[in-house]
Design a protein around this motif. Structure first.
Motif, PDB file in Angstrom:
ATOM      1  N   LYS A 107       0.812  -1.225   0.000  1.00  0.00           N
ATOM      2  CA  LYS A 107       0.000   0.000   0.000  1.00  0.00           C
ATOM      3  C   LYS A 107       0.845   1.275   0.000  1.00  0.00           C
ATOM      4  O   LYS A 107       0.509   2.247  -0.670  1.00  0.00           O
ATOM      5  CB  LYS A 107      -0.933  -0.007   1.228  1.00  0.00           C
ATOM      6  CG  LYS A 107      -1.795   1.222   1.363  1.00  0.00           C
ATOM      7  CD  LYS A 107      -2.804   1.338   0.250  1.00  0.00           C
ATOM      8  CE  LYS A 107      -3.638   2.604   0.406  1.00  0.00           C
ATOM      9  NZ  LYS A 107      -4.392   2.904  -0.795  1.00  0.00           N
ATOM     10  N   ASP A 120      -6.628   0.155  -2.696  1.00  0.00           N
ATOM     11  CA  ASP A 120      -6.987  -0.942  -1.790  1.00  0.00           C
ATOM     12  C   ASP A 120      -7.594  -2.131  -2.524  1.00  0.00           C
ATOM     13  O   ASP A 120      -7.312  -3.286  -2.191  1.00  0.00           O
ATOM     14  CB  ASP A 120      -7.959  -0.445  -0.714  1.00  0.00           C
ATOM     15  CG  ASP A 120      -7.328   0.584   0.209  1.00  0.00           C
ATOM     16  OD1 ASP A 120      -6.111   0.491   0.451  1.00  0.00           O
ATOM     17  OD2 ASP A 120      -8.046   1.478   0.684  1.00  0.00           O
ATOM     18  N   GLU A 121      -8.403  -1.860  -3.553  1.00  0.00           N
ATOM     19  CA  GLU A 121      -9.085  -2.924  -4.285  1.00  0.00           C
ATOM     20  C   GLU A 121      -8.113  -3.845  -5.017  1.00  0.00           C
ATOM     21  O   GLU A 121      -8.439  -4.987  -5.327  1.00  0.00           O
ATOM     22  CB  GLU A 121     -10.100  -2.332  -5.273  1.00  0.00           C
ATOM     23  CG  GLU A 121     -11.326  -1.740  -4.601  1.00  0.00           C
ATOM     24  CD  GLU A 121     -11.065  -0.386  -3.933  1.00  0.00           C
ATOM     25  OE1 GLU A 121     -10.073   0.300  -4.289  1.00  0.00           O
ATOM     26  OE2 GLU A 121     -11.830  -0.027  -3.032  1.00  0.00           O
ATOM     27  N   TYR A 124      -6.012  -6.087  -1.548  1.00  0.00           N
ATOM     28  CA  TYR A 124      -6.554  -7.159  -0.705  1.00  0.00           C
ATOM     29  C   TYR A 124      -6.667  -8.503  -1.411  1.00  0.00           C
ATOM     30  O   TYR A 124      -6.473  -9.530  -0.761  1.00  0.00           O
ATOM     31  CB  TYR A 124      -7.833  -6.758   0.044  1.00  0.00           C
ATOM     32  CG  TYR A 124      -9.074  -6.479  -0.746  1.00  0.00           C
ATOM     33  CD1 TYR A 124      -9.873  -7.500  -1.214  1.00  0.00           C
ATOM     34  CD2 TYR A 124      -9.492  -5.172  -0.954  1.00  0.00           C
ATOM     35  CE1 TYR A 124     -11.038  -7.241  -1.916  1.00  0.00           C
ATOM     36  CE2 TYR A 124     -10.654  -4.895  -1.651  1.00  0.00           C
ATOM     37  CZ  TYR A 124     -11.418  -5.933  -2.131  1.00  0.00           C
ATOM     38  OH  TYR A 124     -12.577  -5.680  -2.805  1.00  0.00           O
ATOM     39  N   LYS A 131     -12.450  -7.818   1.674  1.00  0.00           N
ATOM     40  CA  LYS A 131     -12.411  -6.362   1.830  1.00  0.00           C
ATOM     41  C   LYS A 131     -12.525  -5.937   3.293  1.00  0.00           C
ATOM     42  O   LYS A 131     -11.746  -5.100   3.767  1.00  0.00           O
ATOM     43  CB  LYS A 131     -13.547  -5.751   1.007  1.00  0.00           C
ATOM     44  CG  LYS A 131     -13.525  -4.268   0.914  1.00  0.00           C
ATOM     45  CD  LYS A 131     -14.637  -3.797  -0.020  1.00  0.00           C
ATOM     46  CE  LYS A 131     -14.584  -2.315  -0.227  1.00  0.00           C
ATOM     47  NZ  LYS A 131     -15.624  -1.863  -1.175  1.00  0.00           N
ATOM     48  N   THR A 132     -13.452  -6.513   4.033  1.00  0.00           N
ATOM     49  CA  THR A 132     -13.649  -6.151   5.435  1.00  0.00           C
ATOM     50  C   THR A 132     -12.415  -6.474   6.258  1.00  0.00           C
ATOM     51  O   THR A 132     -11.932  -5.632   7.022  1.00  0.00           O
ATOM     52  CB  THR A 132     -14.874  -6.877   6.022  1.00  0.00           C
ATOM     53  OG1 THR A 132     -16.016  -6.570   5.227  1.00  0.00           O
ATOM     54  CG2 THR A 132     -15.119  -6.467   7.457  1.00  0.00           C
ATOM     55  N   TYR A 134      -9.430  -6.814   5.164  1.00  0.00           N
ATOM     56  CA  TYR A 134      -8.342  -5.957   4.700  1.00  0.00           C
ATOM     57  C   TYR A 134      -8.328  -4.637   5.469  1.00  0.00           C
ATOM     58  O   TYR A 134      -7.282  -4.194   5.938  1.00  0.00           O
ATOM     59  CB  TYR A 134      -8.469  -5.694   3.193  1.00  0.00           C
ATOM     60  CG  TYR A 134      -7.527  -4.620   2.714  1.00  0.00           C
ATOM     61  CD1 TYR A 134      -6.175  -4.888   2.492  1.00  0.00           C
ATOM     62  CD2 TYR A 134      -7.977  -3.317   2.488  1.00  0.00           C
ATOM     63  CE1 TYR A 134      -5.310  -3.898   2.067  1.00  0.00           C
ATOM     64  CE2 TYR A 134      -7.117  -2.333   2.063  1.00  0.00           C
ATOM     65  CZ  TYR A 134      -5.780  -2.618   1.852  1.00  0.00           C
ATOM     66  OH  TYR A 134      -4.927  -1.630   1.444  1.00  0.00           O
ATOM     67  N   TYR A 135      -9.486  -4.005   5.586  1.00  0.00           N
ATOM     68  CA  TYR A 135      -9.540  -2.714   6.271  1.00  0.00           C
ATOM     69  C   TYR A 135      -9.255  -2.850   7.769  1.00  0.00           C
ATOM     70  O   TYR A 135      -8.658  -1.967   8.378  1.00  0.00           O
ATOM     71  CB  TYR A 135     -10.873  -2.002   6.005  1.00  0.00           C
ATOM     72  CG  TYR A 135     -10.912  -1.442   4.598  1.00  0.00           C
ATOM     73  CD1 TYR A 135     -10.111  -0.366   4.232  1.00  0.00           C
ATOM     74  CD2 TYR A 135     -11.711  -2.014   3.630  1.00  0.00           C
ATOM     75  CE1 TYR A 135     -10.116   0.135   2.942  1.00  0.00           C
ATOM     76  CE2 TYR A 135     -11.729  -1.524   2.326  1.00  0.00           C
ATOM     77  CZ  TYR A 135     -10.927  -0.446   1.992  1.00  0.00           C
ATOM     78  OH  TYR A 135     -10.925   0.039   0.714  1.00  0.00           O
ATOM     79  N   GLU A 136      -9.669  -3.961   8.367  1.00  0.00           N
ATOM     80  CA  GLU A 136      -9.324  -4.219   9.772  1.00  0.00           C
ATOM     81  C   GLU A 136      -7.806  -4.392   9.923  1.00  0.00           C
ATOM     82  O   GLU A 136      -7.196  -3.814  10.817  1.00  0.00           O
ATOM     83  CB  GLU A 136     -10.026  -5.491  10.273  1.00  0.00           C
ATOM     84  CG  GLU A 136     -11.513  -5.374  10.417  1.00  0.00           C
ATOM     85  CD  GLU A 136     -12.196  -6.718  10.665  1.00  0.00           C
ATOM     86  OE1 GLU A 136     -11.507  -7.771  10.612  1.00  0.00           O
ATOM     87  OE2 GLU A 136     -13.417  -6.723  10.910  1.00  0.00           O
ATOM     88  N   LYS A 138      -5.472  -3.350   7.889  1.00  0.00           N
ATOM     89  CA  LYS A 138      -4.805  -2.082   7.569  1.00  0.00           C
ATOM     90  C   LYS A 138      -4.763  -1.177   8.793  1.00  0.00           C
ATOM     91  O   LYS A 138      -3.721  -0.603   9.127  1.00  0.00           O
ATOM     92  CB  LYS A 138      -5.531  -1.398   6.410  1.00  0.00           C
ATOM     93  CG  LYS A 138      -4.912  -0.093   5.965  1.00  0.00           C
ATOM     94  CD  LYS A 138      -5.706   0.480   4.794  1.00  0.00           C
ATOM     95  CE  LYS A 138      -5.245   1.858   4.426  1.00  0.00           C
ATOM     96  NZ  LYS A 138      -6.068   2.455   3.361  1.00  0.00           N
ATOM     97  N   LYS A 139      -5.883  -1.085   9.489  1.00  0.00           N
ATOM     98  CA  LYS A 139      -5.954  -0.264  10.692  1.00  0.00           C
ATOM     99  C   LYS A 139      -5.015  -0.806  11.769  1.00  0.00           C
ATOM    100  O   LYS A 139      -4.269  -0.050  12.404  1.00  0.00           O
ATOM    101  CB  LYS A 139      -7.400  -0.219  11.210  1.00  0.00           C
ATOM    102  CG  LYS A 139      -7.613   0.757  12.351  1.00  0.00           C
ATOM    103  CD  LYS A 139      -9.038   0.712  12.866  1.00  0.00           C
ATOM    104  CE  LYS A 139      -9.902   1.596  12.034  1.00  0.00           C
ATOM    105  NZ  LYS A 139     -11.243   1.798  12.620  1.00  0.00           N
TER     106      LYS A 139
END
Length: 159
Positions: A107, A120-121, A124, A131-132, A134-136, A138-139
């Motif tokens: 990233k 992001d697309e 992941y 996707k979900t 991935y964002y968890e 990433k955080k």
């Protein structure tokens, strides 16, 4: 008496969660703004081989605190500082969990052929996660990186 029990009586669960969320956001922003957003610029500075012109300066004023302040010296110091900064970032990224490390590298530390960062697309699926998740991840990765860099930055005495 148990300290944790006392604290739970002073703050509500919502207040504790709010404090933790604010702390998490601080480390995420610290990692992105102070380190990852500057990565490519600092990397370029650390690899520069161009040497500024070397000229002698004759002055009729006695040497003071600027006696050893040549352009060549300043350039060399900036390159060394950029290399140290880069080493610190790479050390912190390397100490993350493998999935977090891969996410940060894809990233923030790699660019497409046209010079833009990957979205992001695109990332992941390469990590084989949804996707979900991935964002968890990433955080979590940004928070952990921010904590590590903040600690390293403080330990090494950078300012």
């Amino acid at each position: 008496m148990n300290f944790a029990a006392e604290i739970e009586g002073v703050f509500t669960r919502e207040e504790i969660e709010s404090f933790l969320k604010d702390e998490q956001q601080f480390y995420i922003e610290y990692a992105e703004e102070n380190w990852l957003d500057r990565y490519f610029k600092i990397k370029a500075m650390s690899q520069k081989t161009h040497v500024p012109s070397i000229t002698s300066v004759i002055s009729d004023t006695p040497g003071g605190s600027n006696l050893n302040n040549s352009k060549t010296e300043q350039f060399a110091l900036k390159s060394v500082q950029a290399s140290e900064w880069l080493d610190t970032l790479l050390y912190a990224v390397g100490s993350l969990a493998p999935a977090e490390q891969k996410l940060i590298e894809l990233k923030y530390m790699k660019k497409r052929n046209d010079g833009s960062k990957y979205c992001d697309e695109v990332i992941y699926p390469q990590l084989f996660i949804g996707k979900t998740r991935y964002y968890e991840l990433k955080k979590e990765a940004l928070e952990m990186l921010g904590r590590k860099l903040y600690g390293l930055f403080s330990e090494r005495g950078f300012s």
